[in-house]
Design an enzyme around this catalytic site. Sequence first.
Site, PDB file in Angstrom:
ATOM      1  CG  MET A 119      -6.277   7.548  -1.175  1.00 53.45           C
ATOM      2  SD  MET A 119      -6.692   7.139   0.538  1.00 53.45           S
ATOM      3  CE  MET A 119      -5.638   5.711   0.798  1.00 53.45           C
ATOM      4  CB  ILE A 120      -8.794   9.059  -6.390  1.00 61.31           C
ATOM      5  CG1 ILE A 120      -7.281   9.289  -6.485  1.00 61.31           C
ATOM      6  CG2 ILE A 120      -9.543  10.098  -7.212  1.00 61.31           C
ATOM      7  CD1 ILE A 120      -6.815  10.656  -5.979  1.00 61.31           C
ATOM      8  CB  THR A 156      -0.910   0.029   1.234  1.00 60.95           C
ATOM      9  OG1 THR A 156      -0.115   0.337   2.397  1.00 60.95           O
ATOM     10  CG2 THR A 156      -1.596  -1.328   1.461  1.00 60.95           C
ATOM     11  CB  CYS A 157       0.164   4.863  -0.033  1.00 58.63           C
ATOM     12  SG  CYS A 157      -1.030   5.064   1.309  1.00 58.63           S
ATOM     13  N   GLY A 161      -5.846   9.782 -10.690  1.00 60.50           N
ATOM     14  CA  GLY A 161      -6.091   8.397 -10.322  1.00 60.50           C
ATOM     15  C   GLY A 161      -7.590   8.157 -10.251  1.00 60.50           C
ATOM     16  NE  ARG A 192       0.329  -1.349   6.180  1.00 55.97           N
ATOM     17  CZ  ARG A 192       0.665  -1.061   7.433  1.00 55.97           C
ATOM     18  NH1 ARG A 192       1.568  -1.780   8.061  1.00 55.97           N
ATOM     19  NH2 ARG A 192       0.078  -0.069   8.064  1.00 55.97           N
ATOM     20  CD  GLN A 236      -5.147  -0.410   1.156  1.00 62.71           C
ATOM     21  OE1 GLN A 236      -4.719  -0.439   2.309  1.00 62.71           O
ATOM     22  NE2 GLN A 236      -4.986   0.644   0.378  1.00 62.71           N
ATOM     23  N   PRO A 242     -10.368   2.145   7.783  1.00 60.62           N
ATOM     24  CG  PRO A 242     -12.412   2.791   6.825  1.00 60.62           C
ATOM     25  CD  PRO A 242     -11.231   3.333   7.584  1.00 60.62           C
TER      26      PRO A 242
END
Length: 422
Positions: free
Chosen positions: A190-191, A49-50, A186, A52, A117, A112
């Site tokens: 997230m976006i 992920t962003c 994107g 890790r 993910q 959350p």
Amino acid sequence: MTFLALGINHHSAPLALREKVAFSPEGVMAALRDAADALKLDNVAILSTCNRSEIYCYGLDESTRLLDWLSQFHQVNADELRPFHYAHAGDAAINHMMQVACGLNSLVLGEPQILGQMKSAYAVACEAGTVASPLHAAFQQVFSIAKKVRTETAIGENPVSVAYAAVSLAQQIFANLSEQSALLIGAGEMIELVARHLREQGVTRIMVANRTLSRAADLAERFGATPILLSDIPEQLHKADIVISSTASQLPILGKGAVESALKQRRHRPIFMVDIAVPRDIEPQVAELDDVFLFSVDDLKEVIDENRKSREQAATAAREIIDQGVERFLREHNSQGAGHTIRALREQAEQMKQDELRKALRALASGTAPEQVVNQLANALTNKLLHQPSTALRDASAEGRADMLTLAQQLFALDGSQQDKK
């Protein structure tokens, strides 16, 4: 063999190093198969992920080989990674996975998105064929505990996230967000969260840029935004007061030159930028421009810390649930190792029973008194069942094996009976 969890995250390593070992979504499956082949593993999964990059596996006794594989795969010197990585084994690995899934290890406490993910990481590993029984069982218990934490604690109340923090930071820069225009780069989850938070703050002029126009259009339609291609950004950038980017690109999407040109068209009206992506979407050199406020995912920590205190009490309760979940999982996992022995013991006892039962039936058929037959059956079966354990215990006593005698007392529940006689 044991469970292992190895990785680097926003707590342990700077962004510049994290982006070196990030796995692109399209490259995870190839990485899984490479790890499985190189390390001779049947159980391996990757979460990237962003914040890790983590590897979960079962079948290695120590983490050195896993770290060496990670460094070789990303062509990063292992000595560069070693001071910044972490590794957990056995119950600590399962505990770590649960903490990650519950958001206790996230930049935003209790966020959350990480559970989804992790579920995606598990699904990709299944598709790659790198998940067998041990890791499958671990993930199922992780998901179960994460659900329990969400339903039984307040960890998810007053939701905050990296996306929320980005919009909160924009509110500190602009007096009235509703008067600003935004460019979102994107089209992922997230976006989508960023777009939702911006709309809630009254921002109506939003552009969504993506590599494929159809995905940008799908997201833009839900929020009344305008879809554009990534290639259109240089022409449209001057219209944006706020730029928030989160893609899976392995190379920067926005360079210093493009931003500098946009600033000239804006007559140097400032642009607020947040780069949530890892690797970064916006060249760090953009921050050198006078009229740009550029923040990375690490810069959001201060904003997020303000929201962290309200979740600390819930996190304590969540950790108690996790500890119970780890204990239950390991008990179930370890009990599987006794299955073969238990089956063999039962088969041996069954064979003894059948042998003595045949003798008893023959004795009855020959006219022996039933009471005598039953007594002989009971005595013979008892003697056969206890002969081998009795012999082993006498030998253990002769050899000074007090540990074996203690184990036998526990195994046959003799402690309680001994106490009753005192």
